[in-house]
Structure formats: structure tokens, C-alpha cells
Design a protein around this motif. Structure first.
Motif, PDB file in Angstrom:
ATOM      1  N   ASP A  71      92.354  28.683  36.775  1.00 16.21           N
ATOM      2  CA  ASP A  71      91.111  27.520  37.070  1.00 16.21           C
ATOM      3  C   ASP A  71      89.994  28.075  37.741  1.00 16.21           C
ATOM      4  OD1 ASP A  71      90.502  24.911  36.256  1.00 16.21           O
ATOM      5  OD2 ASP A  71      90.490  24.639  38.620  1.00 16.21           O
ATOM      6  N   PHE A  72      90.440  28.721  39.001  1.00 11.24           N
ATOM      7  CA  PHE A  72      89.319  29.054  40.026  1.00 11.24           C
ATOM      8  C   PHE A  72      88.417  30.270  39.147  1.00 11.24           C
ATOM      9  CE2 PHE A  72      87.548  32.177  43.004  1.00 11.24           C
ATOM     10  CZ  PHE A  72      86.773  31.232  43.920  1.00 11.24           C
ATOM     11  N   LEU A  73      88.873  31.056  38.698  1.00  5.45           N
ATOM     12  CA  LEU A  73      88.287  32.027  37.984  1.00  5.45           C
ATOM     13  C   LEU A  73      87.327  31.633  36.744  1.00  5.45           C
ATOM     14  CD1 LEU A  73      90.824  34.937  38.389  1.00  5.45           C
ATOM     15  CD2 LEU A  73      88.602  34.802  39.516  1.00  5.45           C
ATOM     16  N   LEU A  74      87.660  31.022  36.028  1.00  6.34           N
ATOM     17  CA  LEU A  74      87.247  30.551  34.833  1.00  6.34           C
ATOM     18  C   LEU A  74      85.997  29.579  35.355  1.00  6.34           C
ATOM     19  CD1 LEU A  74      90.057  29.125  32.414  1.00  6.34           C
ATOM     20  CD2 LEU A  74      88.597  31.053  32.192  1.00  6.34           C
ATOM     21  N   TYR A  75      85.969  28.937  36.218  1.00  2.21           N
ATOM     22  CA  TYR A  75      84.638  28.141  36.766  1.00  2.21           C
ATOM     23  C   TYR A  75      83.984  28.365  38.106  1.00  2.21           C
ATOM     24  CZ  TYR A  75      86.304  24.953  33.149  1.00  2.21           C
ATOM     25  OH  TYR A  75      86.975  24.331  32.196  1.00  2.21           O
ATOM     26  N   MET A  76      84.338  29.818  38.431  1.00  8.92           N
ATOM     27  CA  MET A  76      83.835  30.320  39.781  1.00  8.92           C
ATOM     28  C   MET A  76      82.393  30.490  39.869  1.00  8.92           C
ATOM     29  SD  MET A  76      84.732  34.243  41.127  1.00  8.92           S
ATOM     30  CE  MET A  76      83.681  34.845  42.634  1.00  8.92           C
ATOM     31  N   ARG A  77      81.438  30.406  38.739  1.00 12.64           N
ATOM     32  CA  ARG A  77      80.065  30.540  38.514  1.00 12.64           C
ATOM     33  C   ARG A  77      79.538  29.135  38.862  1.00 12.64           C
ATOM     34  NH1 ARG A  77      78.438  31.422  33.714  1.00 12.64           N
ATOM     35  NH2 ARG A  77      76.610  32.110  34.249  1.00 12.64           N
ATOM     36  N   ASN A  97      89.311  24.712  45.296  1.00 13.78           N
ATOM     37  CA  ASN A  97      88.055  23.940  45.077  1.00 13.78           C
ATOM     38  C   ASN A  97      87.447  23.324  46.449  1.00 13.78           C
ATOM     39  OD1 ASN A  97      87.582  24.686  42.492  1.00 13.78           O
ATOM     40  ND2 ASN A  97      88.436  22.797  41.608  1.00 13.78           N
ATOM     41  N   LEU A  98      88.016  23.737  47.749  1.00  9.74           N
ATOM     42  CA  LEU A  98      87.403  23.101  48.624  1.00  9.74           C
ATOM     43  C   LEU A  98      85.854  23.901  49.060  1.00  9.74           C
ATOM     44  CD1 LEU A  98      90.459  22.683  51.031  1.00  9.74           C
ATOM     45  CD2 LEU A  98      88.949  20.969  50.308  1.00  9.74           C
ATOM     46  N   THR A  99      86.132  25.128  48.431  1.00 14.59           N
ATOM     47  CA  THR A  99      84.726  25.856  48.665  1.00 14.59           C
ATOM     48  C   THR A  99      83.640  25.034  47.858  1.00 14.59           C
ATOM     49  OG1 THR A  99      86.150  27.729  48.985  1.00 14.59           O
ATOM     50  CG2 THR A  99      83.646  28.068  48.492  1.00 14.59           C
ATOM     51  N   VAL A 100      84.200  24.508  46.616  1.00 17.71           N
ATOM     52  CA  VAL A 100      83.133  23.771  45.814  1.00 17.71           C
ATOM     53  C   VAL A 100      82.631  22.602  46.502  1.00 17.71           C
ATOM     54  CG1 VAL A 100      82.681  22.443  43.594  1.00 17.71           C
ATOM     55  CG2 VAL A 100      84.125  24.603  43.635  1.00 17.71           C
ATOM     56  N   VAL A 155      71.741  30.756  52.365  1.00 12.87           N
ATOM     57  CA  VAL A 155      72.486  32.011  52.158  1.00 12.87           C
ATOM     58  C   VAL A 155      73.742  32.153  51.111  1.00 12.87           C
ATOM     59  CG1 VAL A 155      74.214  32.105  53.826  1.00 12.87           C
ATOM     60  CG2 VAL A 155      72.989  34.175  53.325  1.00 12.87           C
ATOM     61  N   SER A 156      74.248  30.721  51.090  1.00 14.93           N
ATOM     62  CA  SER A 156      75.619  30.689  50.039  1.00 14.93           C
ATOM     63  C   SER A 156      75.165  30.985  48.618  1.00 14.93           C
ATOM     64  CB  SER A 156      76.039  29.224  50.226  1.00 14.93           C
ATOM     65  OG  SER A 156      75.175  28.347  49.717  1.00 14.93           O
ATOM     66  N   GLN A 157      73.989  31.004  48.294  1.00 16.20           N
ATOM     67  CA  GLN A 157      73.431  31.256  46.847  1.00 16.20           C
ATOM     68  C   GLN A 157      73.598  32.644  46.673  1.00 16.20           C
ATOM     69  OE1 GLN A 157      72.756  28.738  45.056  1.00 16.20           O
ATOM     70  NE2 GLN A 157      73.034  27.407  46.821  1.00 16.20           N
ATOM     71  N   HIS A 158      73.929  33.504  47.946  1.00 11.02           N
ATOM     72  CA  HIS A 158      73.896  34.966  47.657  1.00 11.02           C
ATOM     73  C   HIS A 158      75.297  35.298  47.868  1.00 11.02           C
ATOM     74  CE1 HIS A 158      69.432  35.414  48.864  1.00 11.02           C
ATOM     75  NE2 HIS A 158      69.602  34.768  47.824  1.00 11.02           N
ATOM     76  N   VAL A 159      76.238  34.409  48.012  1.00 14.47           N
ATOM     77  CA  VAL A 159      77.722  34.957  48.291  1.00 14.47           C
ATOM     78  C   VAL A 159      78.525  34.042  47.067  1.00 14.47           C
ATOM     79  CG1 VAL A 159      79.792  34.666  49.932  1.00 14.47           C
ATOM     80  CG2 VAL A 159      77.220  35.064  50.805  1.00 14.47           C
ATOM     81  N   PRO A 160      79.299  34.894  46.374  1.00 10.39           N
ATOM     82  CA  PRO A 160      80.192  34.372  45.483  1.00 10.39           C
ATOM     83  C   PRO A 160      81.068  33.182  45.958  1.00 10.39           C
ATOM     84  CG  PRO A 160      80.091  36.662  45.126  1.00 10.39           C
ATOM     85  CD  PRO A 160      79.517  36.493  46.599  1.00 10.39           C
ATOM     86  N   LEU A 161      81.511  32.235  45.223  1.00 10.01           N
ATOM     87  CA  LEU A 161      82.460  31.227  45.869  1.00 10.01           C
ATOM     88  C   LEU A 161      83.850  32.049  45.797  1.00 10.01           C
ATOM     89  CD1 LEU A 161      82.047  28.099  43.531  1.00 10.01           C
ATOM     90  CD2 LEU A 161      80.891  28.677  45.638  1.00 10.01           C
ATOM     91  N   TYR A 162      84.535  31.658  47.179  1.00  5.57           N
ATOM     92  CA  TYR A 162      85.811  32.266  47.450  1.00  5.57           C
ATOM     93  C   TYR A 162      86.718  31.062  47.745  1.00  5.57           C
ATOM     94  CZ  TYR A 162      89.118  35.636  49.382  1.00  5.57           C
ATOM     95  OH  TYR A 162      90.153  36.366  49.952  1.00  5.57           O
ATOM     96  N   ILE A 213      89.056  30.136  49.425  1.00  6.11           N
ATOM     97  CA  ILE A 213      89.432  29.652  50.812  1.00  6.11           C
ATOM     98  C   ILE A 213      88.315  29.247  51.425  1.00  6.11           C
ATOM     99  CG2 ILE A 213      90.768  29.980  52.966  1.00  6.11           C
ATOM    100  CD1 ILE A 213      92.489  31.979  51.379  1.00  6.11           C
ATOM    101  N   ASP A 214      87.942  27.918  51.557  1.00 10.39           N
ATOM    102  CA  ASP A 214      86.719  27.529  52.086  1.00 10.39           C
ATOM    103  C   ASP A 214      86.365  28.058  53.487  1.00 10.39           C
ATOM    104  OD1 ASP A 214      88.645  25.850  53.063  1.00 10.39           O
ATOM    105  OD2 ASP A 214      87.071  24.355  53.617  1.00 10.39           O
ATOM    106  N   ASP A 215      87.081  27.953  54.453  1.00 14.77           N
ATOM    107  CA  ASP A 215      86.633  28.288  55.998  1.00 14.77           C
ATOM    108  C   ASP A 215      86.487  29.866  55.930  1.00 14.77           C
ATOM    109  OD1 ASP A 215      89.469  29.204  55.558  1.00 14.77           O
ATOM    110  OD2 ASP A 215      90.128  28.070  57.180  1.00 14.77           O
ATOM    111  N   VAL A 216      87.154  30.736  55.085  1.00 12.29           N
ATOM    112  CA  VAL A 216      86.792  32.135  54.887  1.00 12.29           C
ATOM    113  C   VAL A 216      85.214  32.299  54.321  1.00 12.29           C
ATOM    114  CG1 VAL A 216      87.264  34.461  53.877  1.00 12.29           C
ATOM    115  CG2 VAL A 216      89.341  32.915  54.883  1.00 12.29           C
ATOM    116  N   TYR A 217      85.153  31.572  53.444  1.00 11.68           N
ATOM    117  CA  TYR A 217      83.916  31.666  52.745  1.00 11.68           C
ATOM    118  C   TYR A 217      82.731  31.251  53.652  1.00 11.68           C
ATOM    119  CZ  TYR A 217      80.036  30.396  49.390  1.00 11.68           C
ATOM    120  OH  TYR A 217      78.955  30.301  49.011  1.00 11.68           O
ATOM    121  N   THR A 218      82.842  30.188  54.489  1.00 12.01           N
ATOM    122  CA  THR A 218      81.807  29.742  55.635  1.00 12.01           C
ATOM    123  C   THR A 218      81.658  31.010  56.507  1.00 12.01           C
ATOM    124  OG1 THR A 218      82.458  27.468  55.209  1.00 12.01           O
ATOM    125  CG2 THR A 218      81.165  28.373  57.261  1.00 12.01           C
TER     126      THR A 218
END
Length: 408
Positions: free
Chosen positions: A124-130, A229-232, A332-339, A341-346
Motif C-alpha cells: 500500500d505504501f509503495l503504490l501511493y508513495m508519490r 502513513n504517518l509520514t503523509v 525541503v521535504s519536496q526533495h525527499v521521497p516519503l519514507y 517511518i515518520d520520525d526517521v523521515y523528519t
């Protein structure tokens, strides 16, 4: 006759000076030529050819890095001669890509080698990662304007789920009280997605509507509210904040099962000044961590998705940062693909800015020793402790606000 001799003497002196200068220059240049008869050519290329990573997230980051590289962009746009245009690698071309970023990207089924064997949450995450844009179905457009003292000093953004009414209410009655606290304006919002029947949640839409009609502090987007989807939820909150609450001086962002000593946070912020205010990002920082490869834990990340070490990041139970930094994180988040795990993404976004989170001993995202959990004075010096039930939140808040509480 005397005048002619003076002129002749002047010409001879001038000639000797010029000759001396010529000899010095020629000798210096000759010495340099003698020491460097050959042009030194590096044995290896300065720019190595970039090979695409075999891990899907790393490859998407490579793609974004190339697309937003100012040097490559300049060389491709400003030079019309074919000899100067850098060729785009084949793997960088998104051939057959659906322009609607929120439509499922079925290419991942072949781009991720073990896609078919991954748990459903990964698929589910990979299909909607964009996709980074979802409808906002419950909004509070004026919550940061309708304050008695202008722009909020502290914005409390709490990640929650629709069924967690008791947690939200306990926060409202304790550390998340909105209004003026310690002579500072505090605003609280709860961040929700859509709990769907797919995840076996009951339909609580009527209850949520009733709650919002009375509390006016809920933000809800129409996306599947799941762990991955916490990163979303993070990027959607950033969008909301830049539009609805850009003047907030500081932001606390955390879970709905933590206790936050808001009074201690306000006291800490009052003592800050200068660059510390502008670049503030504090929490319980985790360093030298990497993806968990154990399939039995919820933090499991396969090598087909990500390889490498995580940057330093603050545990997602809660962290505190400045409004100034919030704007930079949003960009800057526009230049980092969604990951997933949300705290790692931050932490990844902070690293992209050339910054890192600051560890503060007052954030206890892994709790405190059990023998201290009933001691009110222990909480007086803390900013956050994880986890606490709704009843415990109300109890600890009462302790901290007891005028008779004395601590050594």
C-alpha cells in the motif's frame, strides 16, 4: 653641453633598470617552466558515473537529487550546443509514468524485486508513495487567528486516531489546554486521517463530527490512517501550517499517548535567544541507527526498500522545533521521497538542510524507571514522558499544578 650629458645619463639609467626588470621576470618565469614541463592530468575522473541503487527508496532519492541539482540544471538549460548538454541516464527517465501522482504507481510491482512477498502495508505504501496531497475534510482555518494575543507562541500538534476520543479529551483537560498559559498563547490541534473499514475500524464519523462541533480543534484528511502513513500526516500538517498558522513561533509535535509538561516547555523557550531560537529542534535523539530487518516487528524495512544508516532523528513520541525551521522543513521535504517511518523521515529532511536534532534529557520517549513514576517532582523537570494513559495524564497535570507541591 651639460644638459645633453644629463639627458644621456638619464637614458642609460632607465635602460639599465628596464634590463634588470626583464632579467628578473624572465628568470622567474623560466624557473616555473623548468619545474613544470608537463601538464598534470588526474588519473581518475572527478565526477564518477552514478549507478542507480538497487533499493527502491534510495533510487528515488538519487532521482530527486539529480533533478534538483543546480549544476546539472544550469548546464542543461543554459547551453544550446549539443556538446555541452549532459545526457540524462536512462533510469532517470520516468517513461510511462501517470501524471496523476495520487493514482497507484503499478511500476513498483516490477521495480521492487520482492514486492509480491512483502506485507500488505508495504504494498500500500509503495503504490501511493508519490502522493502528497489529500483532501482536507475537517479544517480549522481561523484557529491561529482567533487568539486573544495574536499569533500563537506555541502550537501543539498531536497525532491521533478517530477512535482515541478519551486521549484527546484528557489532553484538552491537561497539558493541551488551549488559551493563555504562563502568559503565552497556546493553540492545540489534533491530526487525523480516515480510519476505514479496510482496517476493521467502526464508522465513527458521526461521533467525530459531534466532537469537532464542540471542540473546534480537529484537522482531518481523507487518507488511510495507518502506521506507514504517518509520514503523509507529517507533510500534510506542514502544508496546513504554512497556510493556516505560519506565525506560530514554536511547534510541539507528538503522539496522543504522551504526557507533556507544557509549563516546563514554555519556561525552556523563554530562556532561548539568537540563533538557538531560529534553528531549534530538540527531542530524544536516536543516533547510529539503521533499518530493522526483523520481519516480526512493525519497524521492519527490507533491503529492497532502503539500505544505509539513518541520520540522527528525534523519537516520534514528541519533539519541539521553531516556526522558522518549520518553513524550511516544508520546502525541503519536496526533495525527499516519503519514507514509511515518520520520525526517521523528519531526520532525513533535517539532514538535507545540513542540520541535526539536539538531544534534550527532558524528553523521555522510552519512559522513566518504574520506581519514579508516582513521584510528582520527577515530572516537574521533564518535558515529555511516553507512554501515559488518559487517567495518568490528568493525574500528573494535577500534581504539577498543585500549589502545595514542594520539590527539593
Amino acid at each position: 653641453m651639460a644638459g645633453l650629458k644629463r639627458k644621456l645619463k638619464f637614458l642609460v639609467t632607465l635602460t639599465m633598470v628596464n634590463l634588470l626588470i626583464f632579467i628578473l621576470v624572465f628568470h622567474g618565469g623560466g624557473g616555473q617552466d623548468k619545474g613544470h614541463k608537463k601538464v598534470l592530468v588526474p588519473s581518475t575522473r572527478f565526477w564518477s558515473k552514478l549507478a542507480p541503487s538497487q533499493s527502491y527508496w534510495n533510487r528515488q532519492q538519487q532521482r530527486l537529487d539529480l533533478q534538483h541539482n543546480p549544476i546539472l540544471a544550469s548546464s542543461n538549460s543554459n547551453n544550446t550546443s549539443h556538446d555541452y548538454v549532459r545526457p540524462v541516464p536512462d533510469w532517470l527517465n520516468d517513461t510511462g509514468l501517470n501524471p496523476d501522482r495520487c493514482q497507484p504507481d503499478y511500476r513498483v510491482t516490477t521495480h521492487v524485486k520482492d514486492y509480491n512477498s512483502l506485507p500488505p502495508r508495504f504494498k500500500d505504501f509503495l503504490l501511493y508513495m508519490r502522493c502528497r496531497s489529500y483532501p482536507l475534510v475537517v479544517d480549522q482555518p481561523d484557529i491561529c487567528r482567533n487568539t486573544r494575543r495574536g499569533k500563537p507562541f506555541l502550537l501543539l500538534a498531536v497525532k491521533s486516531l478517530a477512535p482515541h476520543f478519551d486521549r484527546r479529551q484528557a489532553i484538552r483537560q491537561s497539558w493541551g489546554q488551549a488559551g493563555v498559559l504562563a502568559n503565552r498563547t497556546v493553540v492545540t490541534v489534533f491530526l487525523l486521517g480516515n480510519t476505514t473499514a479496510v482496517d476493521h475500524h467502526p464508522d465513527l464519523s458521526e461521533m467525530l463530527r459531534y466532537e469537532n462541533d464542540h471542540k473546534h480543534d480537529i484537522l482531518q484528511w481523507d487518507f488511510r490512517d495507518s502506521f506507514f502513513n504517518l509520514t503523509v500526516k507529517e507533510v500534510l500538517f506542514q502544508d496546513w501550517m504554512t497556510t493556516r498558522c505560519p506565525g506560530a513561533q514554536f511547534i510541539f509535535k507528538g503522539d496522543d499517548d504522551v504526557f507533556v509538561n507544557t509549563l516546563r516547555i514554555l519556561k525552556f523557550l523563554k530562556g532561548l535567544s539568537g540563533p538557538r531560537v531560529r534553528d531549534l529542534f530538540v527531542g530524544d535523539v536516536i543516533t547510529n541507527a539503521g533499518p530493522n530487518r526483523d520481519k516480526k516487528v512493525k519497524y521492519f524495512i527490507p533491503e529492497s526498500l532502503f539500505v544505509g544508516k539513518y541520520p540522527p532523528y528525534a523519537g516520534g513520541g514528541g519533539y519541539l522545533y521553531s516556526g522558522h525551521l518549520a518553513g524550511w522543513l516544508h520546502r525541503v521535504s519536496q526533495h525527499v521521497p516519503l519514507y514509511p517511518i515518520d520520525d526517521v523521515y523528519t531526520g532525513m529532511c533535517l539532514r538535507k538542510l545540513g542540520l541535526g536534532p539536539e538531544k534534550h534529557k527532558g524528553f523521555k520517549t522510552f519512559d522513566i524507571e518504574e520506581k519514579y513514576r508516582r513521584n510528582p517532582c520527577v515530572y516537574k523537570g521533564l518535558m515529555l514522558v511516553h507512554r501515559r494513559t488518559p487517567q495518568e495524564m490528568i493525574q500528573i497535570w494535577a500534581w504539577l499544578n498543585d500549589p502545595n507541591l514542594t520539590c527539593q
